[in-house]
Design a protein around this motif. Structure first.
Motif, mmCIF file in Angstrom:
data_model
loop_
_atom_site.group_PDB
_atom_site.id
_atom_site.type_symbol
_atom_site.label_atom_id
_atom_site.label_comp_id
_atom_site.label_asym_id
_atom_site.label_seq_id
_atom_site.Cartn_x
_atom_site.Cartn_y
_atom_site.Cartn_z
ATOM 1 N N PRO A 321 0.845 -1.182 0.015
ATOM 2 C CA PRO A 321 -0.102 0.057 0.017
ATOM 3 C C PRO A 321 0.668 1.357 0.051
ATOM 4 C CG PRO A 321 -0.690 -1.081 1.671
ATOM 5 C CD PRO A 321 0.525 -2.265 1.230
ATOM 6 N N GLY A 322 1.650 0.908 0.426
ATOM 7 C CA GLY A 322 2.779 2.160 0.873
ATOM 8 C C GLY A 322 3.404 2.915 -1.215
ATOM 9 N N CYS A 323 3.809 2.044 -2.240
ATOM 10 C CA CYS A 323 4.795 2.256 -2.909
ATOM 11 C C CYS A 323 3.208 2.864 -3.554
ATOM 12 C CB CYS A 323 4.968 0.865 -3.439
ATOM 13 S SG CYS A 323 6.643 0.575 -2.675
ATOM 14 N N ARG A 324 1.991 2.363 -3.179
ATOM 15 C CA ARG A 324 0.932 1.642 -4.129
ATOM 16 C C ARG A 324 0.330 3.122 -4.479
ATOM 17 N NH1 ARG A 324 -2.094 -1.842 -2.774
ATOM 18 N NH2 ARG A 324 -3.345 -0.823 -1.849
ATOM 19 N N THR A 325 0.271 4.035 -3.169
ATOM 20 C CA THR A 325 -0.343 5.228 -2.957
ATOM 21 C C THR A 325 0.803 6.168 -3.497
ATOM 22 O OG1 THR A 325 -0.281 5.035 -0.413
ATOM 23 C CG2 THR A 325 -2.484 4.495 -1.263
ATOM 24 N N ARG A 326 1.646 6.297 -3.233
ATOM 25 C CA ARG A 326 2.386 7.219 -3.272
ATOM 26 C C ARG A 326 3.612 6.821 -4.787
ATOM 27 N NH1 ARG A 326 2.730 6.077 1.484
ATOM 28 N NH2 ARG A 326 3.385 7.900 3.303
ATOM 29 N N THR A 327 2.631 5.641 -5.789
ATOM 30 C CA THR A 327 3.246 6.137 -6.883
ATOM 31 C C THR A 327 4.807 5.677 -6.825
ATOM 32 O OG1 THR A 327 1.468 7.211 -7.617
ATOM 33 C CG2 THR A 327 2.393 6.556 -9.535
ATOM 34 N N THR A 328 4.865 5.475 -5.981
ATOM 35 C CA THR A 328 6.926 4.764 -6.759
ATOM 36 C C THR A 328 6.745 3.491 -6.527
ATOM 37 O OG1 THR A 328 8.844 5.748 -5.714
ATOM 38 C CG2 THR A 328 7.019 5.053 -3.961
ATOM 39 N N LEU A 329 8.165 3.494 -6.359
ATOM 40 C CA LEU A 329 9.295 1.916 -5.684
ATOM 41 C C LEU A 329 10.100 2.145 -4.489
ATOM 42 C CD1 LEU A 329 10.060 0.324 -9.121
ATOM 43 C CD2 LEU A 329 7.992 0.250 -8.086
#
Length: 453
Positions: A321-329
Motif C-alpha cells: 500500500p505504501g508504494c502504491r499510494t505514493r506511485t513509487t518503488l
C-alpha cells in the motif's frame, strides 16, 4: 547392461532396468539434463515406495516374485512433463552458499532438501570416481535431474565462491521438494484413516488384491492454491510472528510465476507491508543486487524486471500500500530503475568487433551501479548517483546525480506509459488506511534474504 523395453498394456508394470532404458530414451532430447539411471542410482530408493521425477511421484510396486517395478504410464507422464520445460542457461539463480544455509532448508517433512544436498556434496572433499559411482552418500541426481551438467560455480578474489543453477531447474526442484512433502503427508493420512498394517522396512506398503504392493495414497494430495490477495494490507512484522504462517505460505502457488510452491513472504522493506507469497526463484530475481547497504549493482536481471515482464513485476511491487499510494518503488528498486531506464542514454559504449549488426559493433561500457545518500523518509535530501565501473579503458565515471523527487516523478511518467492499469490503481487519492507515521524498515534477518521468516 540396459534391458530392452517391451511396452505392456496401458498402466502395466515394467522392471526398474526397463524403466531406466525407457526414461533415457524419452529424455534424450530434453532441455533439462536428466540422469539415465533415475530409478536405480542414488538417491532413488525403491524400498521407500516411490521415485521422484521432476514434480511427479512415480510409485514403486513389488509384483510377483518380489521384483520391484513401476508403471510404464507414470514414467511416460513424468517424461512428458519434463520435456515440456524450456530452459535458458543464461538465466541463473544463486543457490548458495549462504550464511544461514544450514537452517534455511529445514522445511517440515521434506526429504529432498535439494539445496542442502548440493551444499553437502560440494563441501565434501572430492575423490576421483566417487561421484560417478554414486557411493559414499553422494547424489547422482536430484528428482531425475542431473544438476552437475548445468551447475555453475563463480569464484571472486580467489576465495569467495557462489553456486548457480538455471532458474527453470530451480523451480523444478522446488516443485519436486514440495510434491514429495505433500505426497508423504497424504500417504500418512490415508494409512491412518484406513488402518493399514505397515511393514517397517517398506514405509507402510499395503497388500492389494492383485498381488501388488504399493504406498500410493488413496487420498489425492492437495493442489497449490492460487494467491488471491488474502494477505493484502497485512504487516510482515505481525504475520511473521503468528504460529503456522510458514505452513500456510507453503500451500500457495508463487504469486509471480504461479507454477512453483511459495516459500517466502515477499515484503516491502521500506513500508513493512506484505506483498505476496513467492518461490525462492522469484524472490531471488526480485531482490536488488546490493554491493553495500546504499549501493547496488544494476545487473542483467533488471532487463526482465523493467522490460519483458515489467507489468507483472510493477503490479507485484504495488501490492505494498505504501508504494502504491505514493506511485513509487522502494528506494533500491527506484534507484535501479533510474540507472537502467532513465539514464540509459547516458551510458557510453565501446567498439566491439564481435558485436552483432543490431548493436552496430558496440557494447555498453563497464558495469553499471547506483548509490544514494539520504533516505526516502527525507526525499528532499536523498540523492541518487549513477556511475559506471570497470570501464575497459580504465575510466570510472559518474553518469548522473538525480534527486529522489525527480527520479520518482520520472518513474510516475514511465509507469503510466508502461503499465497503465498499475498506474491507474495508484495515486495520492488512496491514502486511506495507511499509518500516519512511516513504518520502519523491517530488517532481513537472514542476511541473504532467503530464510522463510
Amino acid at each position: 547392461m540396459s534391458e530392452r523395453v517391451i511396452p505392456g498394456r496401458a498402466g502395466g508394470l515394467i522392471t526398474l532396468g526397463a524403466a531406466d532404458a525407457l526414461w533415457a530414451g524419452l529424455m534424450a532430447g530434453s532441455a533439462v539434463p536428466t540422469a539415465s539411471a533415475a530409478f536405480t542410482r542414488s538417491p532413488s530408493d525403491v524400498r521407500a515406495g516411490y521415485v521422484l521425477l521432476g514434480g511427479r511421484v512415480v510409485v514403486t510396486v513389488k509384483a510377483g516374485g518380489g521384483q520391484w517395478s513401476v508403471s510404464e504410464t507414470e514414467v511416460r507422464r513424468a517424461a512428458a512433463e519434463l520435456n515440456a520445460v524450456e530452459m535458458d542457461r543464461q538465466d541463473l539463480v544463486r543457490i548458495g552458499p549462504f550464511r544461514d544455509g544450514s537452517e534455511q532448508e529445514c522445511n517440515e517433512g521434506a526429504l529432498l532438501r535439494w539445496r542442502r544436498r548440493i551444499a553437502r556434496e560440494l563441501q565434501e572433499p572430492d575423490e576421483p570416481g566417487r561421484a560417478a559411482r554414486g557411493d559414499g552418500g553422494r547424489s547422482y541426481h536430484l528428482a531425475g535431474i542431473d544438476w552437475r551438467r548445468i551447475f555453475v560455480e563463480e569464484t571472486r578474489d580467489r576465495a569467495a565462491r557462489t553456486w548457480w543453477l538455471p532458474r527453470a531447474v530451480v523451480r523444478l526442484l522446488d516443485v519436486a521438494e514440495h510434491t514429495e512433502t505433500r505426497w508423504l503427508q497424504a500417504a500418512r493420512t490415508c494409512r491412518k484413516s484406513t488402518a493399514v498394517t505397515e511393514s517397517p522396512s517398506h514405509h507402510g506398503q499395503a497388500r492389494a488384491a492383485d498381488g501388488w504392493q504399493t504406498t500410493r495414497p488413496d487420498c489425492p494430495t492437495a493442489p497449490l492454491r492460487p494467491y488471491n490477495e488474502e494477505l493484502k494490507g497485512h504487516l510482515y512484522s505481525v504475520l511473521s510472528r503468528k504460529p503456522g504462517t510458514s505452513r500456510k505460505v507453503a500451500g500457495w502457488a508463487c504469486a509471480i510465476c504461479r507454477t512453483a510452491p511459495a516459500a517466502v513472504l515477499d515484503h516491502c522493506h521500506e513500508h513493512g507491508y506484505v506483498r505476496a507469497p513467492v518461490c525462492h526463484s522469484c524472490n531471488t530475481q526480485e531482490r536488488p543486487d546490493h554491493l553495500y547497504s546504499n549501493d547496488i549493482r544494476v545487473a542483467h536481471h533488471y532487463t526482465r524486471l523493467f522490460h519483458t515482464h515489467a507489468a507483472a513485476w510493477l503490479r507485484h511491487w504495488h501490492r505494498c500500500p505504501g508504494c502504491r499510494t505514493r506511485t513509487t518503488l522502494p528506494l533500491p528498486h527506484l534507484a535501479a530503475w533510474t540507472a537502467h531506464i532513465a539514464c540509459r542514454s547516458l551510458r557510453p559504449t565501446h567498439h566491439d568487433p564481435r558485436g552483432s549488426r543490431g548493436s552496430r559493433g558496440r557494447t555498453p561500457c563497464g558495469a553499471l551501479h547506483v548509490s544514494w545518500t539520504g533516505s526516502h523518509h527525507a526525499p528532499g535530501s536523498c540523492l541518487l548517483t549513477v556511475a559506471v565501473d570497470l570501464c575497459p579503458s580504465g575510466e570510472h565515471r559518474v553518469l548522473a546525480r538525480v534527486p529522489y523527487r525527480e527520479a520518482a516523478e520520472r518513474f510516475r511518467t514511465w509507469l503510466a506509459e508502461t503499465a497503465p492499469a498499475v498506474a491507474a490503481a495508484a495515486g495520492p487519492d488512496r491514502l486511506d488506511g495507511l499509518p500516519a507515521r512511516s513504518r520502519p524498515v523491517i530488517a532481513d534477518t537472514s542476511g541473504e534474504g532467503l530464510a522463510l521468516f
